[in-house]
Design an enzyme around this catalytic site. Sequence first.
Site, PDB file in Angstrom:
ATOM      1  CE  LYS A   1     -12.378   0.660   0.945  1.00 52.64           C
ATOM      2  NZ  LYS A   1     -11.411   1.535   1.883  1.00 52.64           N
TER       3      LYS A   1
ATOM      4  CD  GLU B   1      -3.581   0.164   2.220  1.00 54.57           C
ATOM      5  OE1 GLU B   1      -3.024   0.320   2.985  1.00 54.57           O
ATOM      6  OE2 GLU B   1      -4.488  -1.210   2.116  1.00 54.57           O
TER       7      GLU B   1
HETATM    8  O1  LIG Z   1      -9.266   0.935   9.644  1.00 55.15           O
HETATM    9  P1  LIG Z   1     -10.388   1.046   8.969  1.00 55.15           P
HETATM   10  O2  LIG Z   1     -11.107   2.157   8.105  1.00 55.15           O
HETATM   11  O3  LIG Z   1     -11.379   0.102   8.301  1.00 55.15           O
HETATM   12  O4  LIG Z   1      -9.073   0.633   6.998  1.00 55.15           O
HETATM   13  C1  LIG Z   1      -8.807  -0.531   7.397  1.00 55.15           C
HETATM   14  C2  LIG Z   1      -8.225  -0.617   6.146  1.00 55.15           C
HETATM   15  O5  LIG Z   1      -8.644  -0.352   4.624  1.00 55.15           O
HETATM   16  C3  LIG Z   1      -7.597   0.280   3.838  1.00 55.15           C
HETATM   17  O6  LIG Z   1      -8.330   1.892   4.167  1.00 55.15           O
HETATM   18  C4  LIG Z   1      -7.500  -0.436   2.663  1.00 55.15           C
HETATM   19  O7  LIG Z   1      -8.422   0.371   2.465  1.00 55.15           O
HETATM   20  C5  LIG Z   1      -6.425   0.050   4.493  1.00 55.15           C
HETATM   21  O8  LIG Z   1      -6.027   1.365   3.986  1.00 55.15           O
HETATM   22  C6  LIG Z   1      -6.661   0.158   6.327  1.00 55.15           C
HETATM   23  O9  LIG Z   1      -5.581  -0.870   6.980  1.00 55.15           O
END
Ligand SMILES: O=P(O)(O)OC[C@H]1O[C@](O)(CO)[C@@H](O)[C@@H]1O
Length: 447
Positions: free
Chosen positions: A422, A287
């Site tokens: 998403k 990432e």
């Molecule tokens: O803690 P959150 O906001 O649920 O995000 C979980 C994961 O999803 C992401 O945002 C990617 O969609 C990652 O960077 C992150 O670790």
Amino acid sequence: MKKIKLDLKNVSPFVDEATVEKYAEKASDFRNDLLNGTGEGSDFLGWVELPSNTPEELVAEIEDVATHFRNTVDVLVVVGIGGSYLGAKAVIDALSHSFDMMTQENENPIILYAGQNINEDYLSELKEVLRGVTFGICVISKSGTTTEPAIAFRVLKALLEEQEGEDASNYIVAITDKEKGALRTLADQKGYKTFVIPDNVGGRYSVLTPVGLLPIACAGFDIKALIAGAKEMQKHLLLTSFESNIAMQYAAFRNALYDEGKKLEILVNYHPKLANISEWWKQLYGESEGKDGKGIFPASVNFTTDLHSMGQYIQDGERTLFETVLSVALPNQEIAIPETEEDLDNLNYLAGKRLDDVNKSAEVATTLAHVDGGVPNFRIIIPRLDAYYLGQLIYFFEFACGLSGYMLGVNPFDQPGVEAYKKNMFALLGKPGFEDETEEINKRIEE
Ligand SMILES: O=P(O)(O)OC[C@H]1O[C@](O)(CO)[C@@H](O)[C@@H]1O
């Protein structure tokens, strides 16, 4: 206390000295950018100071809540995805007995995970095993709006409420933003115990916040030792000279390898308990660096297991890869190979040798073979597998990742690419606010 070490012996022959020099010269400036917040993504540098700045009161509060769970539940389900569960799982698996569920003396709750997928069989089967069991939920989401953990939490919360009635909220802890997001609203309304994920720490850098610390403490492991290890590494990485700073070296050499056409890095272990360290590391580097059409692709293998599957490719396939070997110097247990009178299996030549000697021979043999096959090999030496050295390793990888991203010329602290799937999913599911996208995607599917 010892420190983890980086061995570059089997990387240096593969890179042009001048290229390494080019990155080495910039390393100190990038290090300063991380320390002073003068580089890209500087709003997300809260992790840099975490080891030295985590208040004792916060650690004590985490330990208190962990004690509450350890005294009241048999199972704790950690609900989260990506950085909101990978760090905890990596550390817990690295420190747990390999056959935890079979040991009688386990005084700590069994840690299970949910919200890291949307699979119906997985969640149904989890519900099945939780029915009638005293369980708790640690729900973690920085944004508080991620679909996967939100669905899992809704389903598991319903089961918990069915089993515990009005008491259910005493079995739930939420780790999220201090004020934003649906999880924060829900937690405040229901009166759950909460911990805050600092604004300036992104998910993949959050293992040393309550995100990782609470589940690790609930599993019965020493979070103070984990933080102490990270703090030791933080001190070490303040060193400015390239020769003494292993994060600068790792970052510079891997970028030099990338320039030489080595586009894929495989994190290798010879210890099954490290398998999930690789999963955490893959998110951290994937990432952070995979953007703007650039970046080393992070992959992983478990040796010697995968020498009997992926070994062929690594030895002989496309020459676009390099390896980073996690080498644990000393095992925590001891087992020697027994001698037999008949020697029918022809193994008496190994009789009396410790298994670790054989494992280490496999490591040396493999490294030499892969180097001969054109695969550069970093070696990271971890003195032993415990919370202190894992703390060092985590901080080393995080700091090196920040440096490496800057060397590559990307912002290592954002992840814009994750939004694409998403957006499509919300459009397909008809999420309110996505009406135009829904129309567009439906047309595309029908074409
Ligand atoms: O803690 P959150 O906001 O649920 O995000 C979980 C994961 O999803 C992401 O945002 C990617 O969609 C990652 O960077 C992150 O670790």
